[in-house]
Scaffold this motif. Structure first.
Motif, PDB file in Angstrom:
ATOM      1  N   MET A   1     -41.426 -10.076  21.045  1.00 36.28           N
ATOM      2  CA  MET A   1     -41.834 -10.737  19.867  1.00 36.28           C
ATOM      3  C   MET A   1     -42.128 -12.208  20.166  1.00 36.28           C
ATOM      4  O   MET A   1     -42.988 -12.758  19.473  1.00 36.28           O
ATOM      5  CB  MET A   1     -40.668 -10.557  18.927  1.00 36.28           C
ATOM      6  CG  MET A   1     -40.818 -11.132  17.672  1.00 36.28           C
ATOM      7  SD  MET A   1     -41.157 -10.016  16.428  1.00 36.28           S
ATOM      8  CE  MET A   1     -40.874 -10.591  15.155  1.00 36.28           C
ATOM      9  N   GLN A   2     -41.412 -12.684  21.065  1.00 31.37           N
ATOM     10  CA  GLN A   2     -41.609 -14.056  21.462  1.00 31.37           C
ATOM     11  C   GLN A   2     -43.041 -14.260  21.946  1.00 31.37           C
ATOM     12  O   GLN A   2     -43.646 -15.261  21.565  1.00 31.37           O
ATOM     13  CB  GLN A   2     -40.592 -14.403  22.566  1.00 31.37           C
ATOM     14  CG  GLN A   2     -40.583 -15.819  22.997  1.00 31.37           C
ATOM     15  CD  GLN A   2     -40.160 -16.768  21.904  1.00 31.37           C
ATOM     16  OE1 GLN A   2     -39.492 -16.398  20.975  1.00 31.37           O
ATOM     17  NE2 GLN A   2     -40.602 -17.973  22.023  1.00 31.37           N
ATOM     18  N   ILE A   4     -45.672 -12.854  20.963  1.00 27.90           N
ATOM     19  CA  ILE A   4     -46.569 -12.822  19.794  1.00 27.90           C
ATOM     20  C   ILE A   4     -46.454 -14.153  19.061  1.00 27.90           C
ATOM     21  O   ILE A   4     -47.474 -14.726  18.641  1.00 27.90           O
ATOM     22  CB  ILE A   4     -46.202 -11.642  18.868  1.00 27.90           C
ATOM     23  CG1 ILE A   4     -46.470 -10.346  19.578  1.00 27.90           C
ATOM     24  CG2 ILE A   4     -46.955 -11.724  17.573  1.00 27.90           C
ATOM     25  CD1 ILE A   4     -46.092  -9.141  18.803  1.00 27.90           C
ATOM     26  N   ILE A   5     -45.251 -14.619  18.926  1.00 23.95           N
ATOM     27  CA  ILE A   5     -45.045 -15.883  18.219  1.00 23.95           C
ATOM     28  C   ILE A   5     -45.690 -17.005  19.027  1.00 23.95           C
ATOM     29  O   ILE A   5     -46.349 -17.881  18.473  1.00 23.95           O
ATOM     30  CB  ILE A   5     -43.533 -16.140  18.000  1.00 23.95           C
ATOM     31  CG1 ILE A   5     -42.979 -15.124  17.025  1.00 23.95           C
ATOM     32  CG2 ILE A   5     -43.291 -17.553  17.498  1.00 23.95           C
ATOM     33  CD1 ILE A   5     -41.516 -15.214  16.794  1.00 23.95           C
ATOM     34  N   GLU A   6     -45.517 -16.983  20.315  1.00 19.92           N
ATOM     35  CA  GLU A   6     -46.118 -18.024  21.147  1.00 19.92           C
ATOM     36  C   GLU A   6     -47.636 -17.957  21.058  1.00 19.92           C
ATOM     37  O   GLU A   6     -48.309 -18.981  21.060  1.00 19.92           O
ATOM     38  CB  GLU A   6     -45.647 -17.862  22.593  1.00 19.92           C
ATOM     39  CG  GLU A   6     -44.223 -18.323  22.789  1.00 19.92           C
ATOM     40  CD  GLU A   6     -43.784 -18.111  24.228  1.00 19.92           C
ATOM     41  OE1 GLU A   6     -44.599 -17.808  25.109  1.00 19.92           O
ATOM     42  OE2 GLU A   6     -42.594 -18.296  24.441  1.00 19.92           O
ATOM     43  N   ILE A   8     -49.361 -16.765  18.485  1.00 19.11           N
ATOM     44  CA  ILE A   8     -49.742 -17.238  17.144  1.00 19.11           C
ATOM     45  C   ILE A   8     -49.692 -18.756  17.139  1.00 19.11           C
ATOM     46  O   ILE A   8     -50.612 -19.413  16.632  1.00 19.11           O
ATOM     47  CB  ILE A   8     -48.814 -16.641  16.066  1.00 19.11           C
ATOM     48  CG1 ILE A   8     -49.059 -15.148  15.949  1.00 19.11           C
ATOM     49  CG2 ILE A   8     -48.987 -17.340  14.733  1.00 19.11           C
ATOM     50  CD1 ILE A   8     -48.106 -14.434  15.022  1.00 19.11           C
ATOM     51  N   ILE A   9     -48.638 -19.332  17.718  1.00 15.23           N
ATOM     52  CA  ILE A   9     -48.496 -20.784  17.766  1.00 15.23           C
ATOM     53  C   ILE A   9     -49.619 -21.362  18.609  1.00 15.23           C
ATOM     54  O   ILE A   9     -50.232 -22.368  18.262  1.00 15.23           O
ATOM     55  CB  ILE A   9     -47.108 -21.188  18.296  1.00 15.23           C
ATOM     56  CG1 ILE A   9     -46.032 -20.833  17.265  1.00 15.23           C
ATOM     57  CG2 ILE A   9     -47.055 -22.669  18.633  1.00 15.23           C
ATOM     58  CD1 ILE A   9     -44.626 -21.083  17.719  1.00 15.23           C
TER      59      ILE A   9
END
Length: 187
Positions: A1-2, A4-6, A8-9
């Protein structure tokens, strides 16, 4: 998930950088456009001011030329008036012969039968003019009453009066010859 978050960021940061870059470009373009409009407005204002200054200067120059011409014309008029003033003084001191000749000619030209002759109070040759042959020929009446005129005489007639005083003779001459005299004096 990390990841994906990275991602997105990272995508958000890239999009923010793109938006920021586009905004900066738009701001630079707006500043450039505004500066260009301001420069254009400044040039137009400067041109308008220069035209206004030129118009004002031309008007002032024209006014100065006109005022100068008025002054010159007035001075020329004074000079012509002085010529006629001197002529009047000379007429008042005409010799007896010249005065008799002048008035003999004038009476022959203007006197009508039966006119009354009135002399100026200070006219030196009234008696001599009263004895001219034209006075008897035209049956002119010589009045002992004098008039307050600047030399010479007046004819008072049944039909018309004729002012043959020195001032009237000079006024008629001035009316007819003033322009010619001015041309001769100031050419």
């Amino acid at each position: 998930m990390q990841p994906i978050i990275e991602r997105i960021i990272s995508d958000a940061k890239a999009e923010a950088d793109t938006l920021l870059s586009q905004t900066e470009d738009k701001a630079k373009q707006l500043l450039a456009d505004t500066a260009a409009r301001a420069e254009n407005a400044r040039k137009q204002t400067e041109n308008a001011v220069q035209e206004r200054v030129k118009t004002i200067l031309e008007k002032r120059e024209a006014d100065a030329r006109l005022e100068s011409a008025k002054i010159l014309l007035a001075e020329k008029g004074k000079t012509v008036d002085n010529v006629y003033r001197l002529a009047l003084e000379r007429l008042k001191t005409l010799s007896k012969e010249d005065c008799l000749q002048l008035y003999s000619t004038l009476l022959d030209s203007y006197a009508e039968e039966g006119d009354a002759v009135y002399f100026a109070a200070n006219f030196a040759y009234a008696k001599e003019i009263a004895n001219l042959p034209i006075v008897e020929q035209r049956k002119l009446r010589v009045s002992m009453e004098t008039l307050d005129i600047d030399g010479g005489l007046r004819l008072i007639g049944k039909v018309a009066d004729k002012d043959l005083s020195f001032g009237a003779l000079l006024a008629a001459d001035k009316e007819e010859y003033q322009a010619q005299l001015a041309r001769e004096l100031f050419s």
